[in-house]
Scaffold this motif. Structure first.
Motif, PDB file in Angstrom:
ATOM      1  N   ASP A 151     -34.814   8.423   8.902  1.00 22.06           N
ATOM      2  CA  ASP A 151     -35.684   9.560   8.593  1.00 22.06           C
ATOM      3  C   ASP A 151     -35.196  10.378   7.391  1.00 22.06           C
ATOM      4  O   ASP A 151     -35.780  11.396   7.053  1.00 22.06           O
ATOM      5  N   GLY A 152     -34.096   9.941   6.739  1.00 27.17           N
ATOM      6  CA  GLY A 152     -33.617  10.600   5.528  1.00 27.17           C
ATOM      7  C   GLY A 152     -32.382  11.457   5.729  1.00 27.17           C
ATOM      8  O   GLY A 152     -31.838  11.988   4.764  1.00 27.17           O
ATOM      9  N   THR A 153     -31.913  11.627   6.975  1.00 26.33           N
ATOM     10  CA  THR A 153     -30.705  12.413   7.242  1.00 26.33           C
ATOM     11  C   THR A 153     -29.500  11.710   6.639  1.00 26.33           C
ATOM     12  O   THR A 153     -29.289  10.526   6.878  1.00 26.33           O
ATOM     13  N   ASN A 154     -28.697  12.433   5.858  1.00 28.28           N
ATOM     14  CA  ASN A 154     -27.526  11.850   5.204  1.00 28.28           C
ATOM     15  C   ASN A 154     -26.271  12.288   5.970  1.00 28.28           C
ATOM     16  O   ASN A 154     -26.022  13.477   6.128  1.00 28.28           O
ATOM     17  N   TYR A 155     -25.483  11.307   6.421  1.00 23.31           N
ATOM     18  CA  TYR A 155     -24.251  11.604   7.168  1.00 23.31           C
ATOM     19  C   TYR A 155     -23.019  11.614   6.269  1.00 23.31           C
ATOM     20  O   TYR A 155     -21.934  11.900   6.731  1.00 23.31           O
ATOM     21  N   GLY A 156     -23.187  11.235   5.013  1.00 20.44           N
ATOM     22  CA  GLY A 156     -22.066  11.216   4.068  1.00 20.44           C
ATOM     23  C   GLY A 156     -21.217   9.962   4.244  1.00 20.44           C
ATOM     24  O   GLY A 156     -21.641   8.976   4.828  1.00 20.44           O
ATOM     25  N   ILE A 157     -19.971  10.016   3.739  1.00 20.41           N
ATOM     26  CA  ILE A 157     -19.063   8.864   3.832  1.00 20.41           C
ATOM     27  C   ILE A 157     -18.285   9.007   5.139  1.00 20.41           C
ATOM     28  O   ILE A 157     -17.526   9.962   5.335  1.00 20.41           O
ATOM     29  N   ILE A 158     -18.519   8.026   6.026  1.00 22.91           N
ATOM     30  CA  ILE A 158     -17.846   8.050   7.337  1.00 22.91           C
ATOM     31  C   ILE A 158     -17.263   6.669   7.635  1.00 22.91           C
ATOM     32  O   ILE A 158     -17.717   5.671   7.062  1.00 22.91           O
ATOM     33  N   PRO A 159     -16.252   6.573   8.526  1.00 21.12           N
ATOM     34  CA  PRO A 159     -15.716   5.270   8.897  1.00 21.12           C
ATOM     35  C   PRO A 159     -16.806   4.388   9.513  1.00 21.12           C
ATOM     36  O   PRO A 159     -17.710   4.895  10.194  1.00 21.12           O
ATOM     37  N   THR A 160     -16.704   3.097   9.283  1.00 21.74           N
ATOM     38  CA  THR A 160     -17.719   2.156   9.750  1.00 21.74           C
ATOM     39  C   THR A 160     -17.871   2.205  11.263  1.00 21.74           C
ATOM     40  O   THR A 160     -18.988   2.171  11.777  1.00 21.74           O
ATOM     41  N   ARG A 161     -16.738   2.296  11.998  1.00 23.91           N
ATOM     42  CA  ARG A 161     -16.841   2.295  13.464  1.00 23.91           C
ATOM     43  C   ARG A 161     -17.598   3.533  13.962  1.00 23.91           C
ATOM     44  O   ARG A 161     -18.334   3.464  14.946  1.00 23.91           O
ATOM     45  N   ASP A 162     -17.440   4.691  13.263  1.00 26.64           N
ATOM     46  CA  ASP A 162     -18.188   5.898  13.646  1.00 26.64           C
ATOM     47  C   ASP A 162     -19.694   5.707  13.380  1.00 26.64           C
ATOM     48  O   ASP A 162     -20.532   6.132  14.174  1.00 26.64           O
ATOM     49  N   ALA A 163     -20.012   5.061  12.257  1.00 21.82           N
ATOM     50  CA  ALA A 163     -21.405   4.794  11.909  1.00 21.82           C
ATOM     51  C   ALA A 163     -22.032   3.843  12.935  1.00 21.82           C
ATOM     52  O   ALA A 163     -23.178   4.038  13.359  1.00 21.82           O
ATOM     53  N   LEU A 164     -21.250   2.833  13.356  1.00 19.71           N
ATOM     54  CA  LEU A 164     -21.731   1.900  14.371  1.00 19.71           C
ATOM     55  C   LEU A 164     -21.988   2.635  15.680  1.00 19.71           C
ATOM     56  O   LEU A 164     -22.986   2.391  16.360  1.00 19.71           O
ATOM     57  N   GLN A 165     -21.067   3.530  16.053  1.00 24.13           N
ATOM     58  CA  GLN A 165     -21.213   4.302  17.286  1.00 24.13           C
ATOM     59  C   GLN A 165     -22.457   5.192  17.217  1.00 24.13           C
ATOM     60  O   GLN A 165     -23.222   5.282  18.179  1.00 24.13           O
ATOM     61  N   LEU A 166     -22.665   5.807  16.060  1.00 18.37           N
ATOM     62  CA  LEU A 166     -23.828   6.665  15.850  1.00 18.37           C
ATOM     63  C   LEU A 166     -25.124   5.865  16.016  1.00 18.37           C
ATOM     64  O   LEU A 166     -26.077   6.307  16.673  1.00 18.37           O
ATOM     65  N   ALA A 167     -25.154   4.657  15.420  1.00 19.40           N
ATOM     66  CA  ALA A 167     -26.322   3.783  15.509  1.00 19.40           C
ATOM     67  C   ALA A 167     -26.555   3.358  16.960  1.00 19.40           C
ATOM     68  O   ALA A 167     -27.700   3.336  17.435  1.00 19.40           O
ATOM     69  N   GLU A 168     -25.463   3.029  17.647  1.00 17.18           N
ATOM     70  CA  GLU A 168     -25.567   2.593  19.039  1.00 17.18           C
ATOM     71  C   GLU A 168     -26.098   3.726  19.919  1.00 17.18           C
ATOM     72  O   GLU A 168     -26.922   3.498  20.805  1.00 17.18           O
ATOM     73  N   ASP A 169     -25.635   4.944  19.678  1.00 14.93           N
ATOM     74  CA  ASP A 169     -26.099   6.105  20.444  1.00 14.93           C
ATOM     75  C   ASP A 169     -27.603   6.324  20.257  1.00 14.93           C
ATOM     76  O   ASP A 169     -28.295   6.753  21.191  1.00 14.93           O
ATOM     77  N   LEU A 170     -28.096   6.045  19.050  1.00 12.58           N
ATOM     78  CA  LEU A 170     -29.519   6.215  18.752  1.00 12.58           C
ATOM     79  C   LEU A 170     -30.350   4.999  19.184  1.00 12.58           C
ATOM     80  O   LEU A 170     -31.578   5.012  19.088  1.00 12.58           O
ATOM     81  N   GLY A 171     -29.653   3.921  19.602  1.00  7.06           N
ATOM     82  CA  GLY A 171     -30.351   2.694  20.011  1.00  7.06           C
ATOM     83  C   GLY A 171     -30.917   1.927  18.830  1.00  7.06           C
ATOM     84  O   GLY A 171     -31.918   1.226  18.951  1.00  7.06           O
ATOM     85  N   LEU A 172     -30.272   2.077  17.650  1.00  5.50           N
ATOM     86  CA  LEU A 172     -30.739   1.413  16.427  1.00  5.50           C
ATOM     87  C   LEU A 172     -29.637   0.524  15.862  1.00  5.50           C
ATOM     88  O   LEU A 172     -28.560   0.393  16.451  1.00  5.50           O
ATOM     89  N   ASP A 173     -29.898  -0.093  14.708  1.00 11.43           N
ATOM     90  CA  ASP A 173     -28.938  -0.979  14.047  1.00 11.43           C
ATOM     91  C   ASP A 173     -28.386  -0.319  12.794  1.00 11.43           C
ATOM     92  O   ASP A 173     -29.064   0.479  12.150  1.00 11.43           O
ATOM     93  N   LEU A 174     -27.151  -0.702  12.427  1.00  6.45           N
ATOM     94  CA  LEU A 174     -26.545  -0.260  11.172  1.00  6.45           C
ATOM     95  C   LEU A 174     -26.694  -1.420  10.192  1.00  6.45           C
ATOM     96  O   LEU A 174     -26.168  -2.508  10.423  1.00  6.45           O
TER      97      LEU A 174
END
Length: 168
Positions: A16-39
């Protein structure tokens, strides 16, 4: 996609356009998993790589839909061939021209071919004459793409339907 991403850090953004900035890959994966989406990596060659959290199945479906839509708008060009000979009778010419006109009215391209047999090869201008005799009969609905030209044992001429005459 997801666990296949090898970079340590990614520039992460949401669908939806929300920018999370530069984050570790595992955190991004966790974020995607929490939302039920894919990275999904969007720009793997960038520094750091750009990843997007999205529904990958929906994304692929949308791409396929766009491809099908683009394919629907394409027009397939059909080339119909009319074969003639140097010693063709007048009524045969009229019959062949009638078919050529039908093809042109349908929006097809028409290739007129005069086959030169044996000693006719010594006088290819006879084949060109036949095609030039046919041309006035179709020029009201056609455009000459290629003028009569000797190609091997054939004298070929290409006619395309005029733009305003085409049926879409």
């Amino acid at each position: 996609m997801n666990e296949e991403i090898t970079a340590k850090e990614v520039r992460c953004m949401n669908d939806d356009g929300t920018n999370y900035g530069i984050i570790p890959t595992r955190d991004a994966l966790q974020l995607a998993e929490d939302l039920g989406l894919d990275l999904v990596l969007i720009a793997p060659d960038a520094q750091p790589p750009v990843a997007k959290i999205m529904n990958y199945g929906k994304f692929k479906y949308q791409l396929e839909k766009k491809k099908k839509e683009a394919k629907k708008k394409q027009k397939v060009i059909v080339i119909k061939e009319i074969k003639l000979s140097v010693k063709i009778a007048e009524n045969d010419i009229n019959y062949k021209v009638k078919h050529a006109r039908e093809f042109l009215e349908e929006g097809n391209h028409v290739k007129f071919r005069v086959f030169l047999k044996g000693r006719e090869m010594a006088h290819p201008e006879a084949g060109i004459e036949v095609l030039l005799k046919i041309w006035p009969m179709v020029e009201d609905i056609a455009v000459m793409d290629k003028p009569p030209k000797l190609e091997g044992r054939y004298v070929n001429m290409m006619a395309l339907p005029k733009k305003e005459e085409r049926k879409n």
